[in-house]
Design an enzyme around this catalytic site. Structure first.
Site, PDB file in Angstrom:
ATOM      1  N   ARG A  37       0.825  -1.214   0.000  1.00  0.00           N
ATOM      2  CA  ARG A  37       0.000   0.000   0.000  1.00  0.00           C
ATOM      3  C   ARG A  37       0.862   1.268   0.000  1.00  0.00           C
ATOM      4  O   ARG A  37       0.473   2.277  -0.585  1.00  0.00           O
ATOM      5  CB  ARG A  37      -0.948  -0.022   1.202  1.00  0.00           C
ATOM      6  CG  ARG A  37      -2.096  -1.006   1.008  1.00  0.00           C
ATOM      7  CD  ARG A  37      -3.018  -1.086   2.194  1.00  0.00           C
ATOM      8  NE  ARG A  37      -4.231  -1.829   1.843  1.00  0.00           N
ATOM      9  CZ  ARG A  37      -5.172  -2.166   2.699  1.00  0.00           C
ATOM     10  NH1 ARG A  37      -5.063  -1.813   3.978  1.00  0.00           N
ATOM     11  NH2 ARG A  37      -6.235  -2.832   2.311  1.00  0.00           N
ATOM     12  N   LYS A 198     -19.128 -17.728   1.406  1.00  0.00           N
ATOM     13  CA  LYS A 198     -20.558 -17.627   1.680  1.00  0.00           C
ATOM     14  C   LYS A 198     -21.303 -16.715   0.715  1.00  0.00           C
ATOM     15  O   LYS A 198     -20.829 -15.644   0.366  1.00  0.00           O
ATOM     16  CB  LYS A 198     -20.768 -17.113   3.109  1.00  0.00           C
ATOM     17  CG  LYS A 198     -20.252 -18.066   4.185  1.00  0.00           C
ATOM     18  CD  LYS A 198     -20.549 -17.512   5.573  1.00  0.00           C
ATOM     19  CE  LYS A 198     -20.118 -18.483   6.652  1.00  0.00           C
ATOM     20  NZ  LYS A 198     -20.428 -17.965   8.012  1.00  0.00           N
ATOM     21  N   GLY A 355      -9.422  -8.995  -0.574  1.00  0.00           N
ATOM     22  CA  GLY A 355      -8.290  -9.552   0.166  1.00  0.00           C
ATOM     23  C   GLY A 355      -7.887 -10.954  -0.237  1.00  0.00           C
ATOM     24  O   GLY A 355      -6.721 -11.217  -0.570  1.00  0.00           O
ATOM     25  N   GLY A 378     -12.968  -3.731   0.919  1.00  0.00           N
ATOM     26  CA  GLY A 378     -14.372  -3.352   1.035  1.00  0.00           C
ATOM     27  C   GLY A 378     -14.833  -2.378  -0.029  1.00  0.00           C
ATOM     28  O   GLY A 378     -15.943  -2.481  -0.550  1.00  0.00           O
TER      29      GLY A 378
END
Length: 398
Positions: A37, A198, A355, A378
């Site tokens: 980053r 999921k 991620g 996100g």
């Protein structure tokens, strides 16, 4: 997509430039374990410094609960950032107040300051107008170079843009350009590959994609839920049986949108979830009742490769199997290498993010062979869900 104000639109010479960056890097045993980053923002910092800007870096770190604490201080990041930038980075122990403002006033063109963690103040995450004003007093211009935080309407990501002339940094600009190529105005056909454990965490994502892409490949544990929703016995596999109706509604929406759904036809199953567990390849309608699906099988990998060959654009989020342990990484690695090869040949625009996705592509050794790999997590997921990101909206040209 609307155009965004960038560094091409502003003269930064001798201006105090507040630059929102992502320095929320992983730390192990007191040392930064991954500097990706920091490396990503170097082009923006270098350009600003070369143009004589007086640079003040704003960033969060960790999740501090009750004000300042040593564990979540950005101070250790300053030295590492200086090494990557090839320029001194002076640390300031607060981001607002007299010391911060005096430090910002004193620096010269080309100098770099790193202000302390913005989340040490409650006003940051509340997007408190008074806190945003306190931040703004240290700057003349605001540059947001942290797409990864753009899905949060915080003071240092959204509030500041209403108080100072606001622009996208080069990292933010590159991300927005890549996302436009991925889903905003892509070359078709577009194939989305979505995996992970999921369905419940990606309902909005799947519902958005079926209306935008030509084919949707579903892998990982979430594929089991779709298989079960069609009456297939998935044994002891991870499966959200309570979301069967949701899965069926997504399948129906895909049919109405003429989006092909690609589900596994064969699978690698085992009776233990551990590295190198005894395993076998079976048809998805022949999963033993005491076994669990841990990867998609070779037939399915071939089908996915076929869709990648048809595609002009691939958007990828999530692994196809339990890639963290061998041999259940084979499908993810094979598909990733196939997409990378087509990208390298110039026949494919490939955009990936999230991620687990970044880790999976690193594991396959192909991260640098994709058109763009987002480290945003996100924010990348919310973009794929079709949501507006507050930190991006305020940078649009009006």
């Amino acid at each position: 997509m609307a155009a965004f104000r960038t560094l091409d639109d502003v003269d930064v010479s001798n201006k105090r430039v507040l630059v929102r960056v992502d320095l929320n890097v992983p730390v192990q045993d007191g040392k930064i374990s991954d500097t990706t980053r920091i490396e990503r923002i170097k082009p923006t910092i270098t350009e600003l410094a070369d143009k004589g800007a007086r640079i003040i870096l704003l960033a969060h770190f960790g999740r501090p609960k009750n004000g300042p604490d040593e564990t979540n201080s950005l101070k250790p990041v300053a030295e590492v950032a200086a090494g990557i930038f090839g320029r001194p980075v002076a640390f300031v122990p607060d981001c607002i107040g007299d010391v911060a403002e005096a430090s910002a006033a004193a620096i010269q063109g080309g100098d770099i300051l790193l202000f302390e963690n913005t989340r040490f103040h409650n006003g940051e995450e509340k997007n408190d107008p008074e806190f945003a004003k306190a931040l703004a007093r240290s700057g003349d211009i605001f540059v947001n170079d942290a797409f990864s935080a753009a899905h949060r309407a915080h003071a240092s990501t959204e509030g500041l843009a209403h108080l100072l002339p606001a622009y996208a940094g080069r990292t933010m600009q590159a991300e927005l350009d890549a996302l436009e190529k991925g889903l905003g105005n892509p070359k078709r056909p577009v194939v989305a590959i979505v995996g992970g454990a999921k369905v419940s965490t990606k309902i909005d994502l799947l519902q958005n994609l079926v209306g935008k892409v030509d084919a949707l490949v579903i892998g990982g544990g979430m594929a089991n839920t779709f298989l079960a929703a069609q009456g297939i016995d998935v044994g002891k596999s991870l499966c959200e049986h309570d979301l069967a109706e949701t899965a069926r509604s997504i399948l129906k929406a895909a049919e109405q949108s003429e989006c092909a759904i690609v589900l596994p036809t064969d699978a690698v199953v085992a009776r233990e979830f551990k590295a190198n567990a005894e395993n076998q390849v079976v048809s998805v309608d022949a999963v033993p009742s005491d076994a669990m699906i841990l990867d998609v099988g070779p037939q399915t990998v071939g089908a996915i490769a076929g869709w990648i060959d048809k595609a002009a654009t691939v958007v990828w989020n999530g692994p196809l199997g339990a890639f963290e342990i061998a041999p259940f990484d084979k499908a993810t690695v094979a598909a990733a290498k196939h997409a990378a090869a087509r990208t390298t040949d110039g026949g494919l625009v490939s955009v990936a993010g999230g991620g687990d996705t970044v880790s999976a592509l690193n594991h396959a050794g192909v991260e640098d062979q994709f058109t763009y790999v987002s480290t945003a997590g996100g924010a990348f997921l919310e973009w794929m869900e079709g949501k507006e990101l507050p930190g991006v909206q305020v940078l649009k040209q009006t």
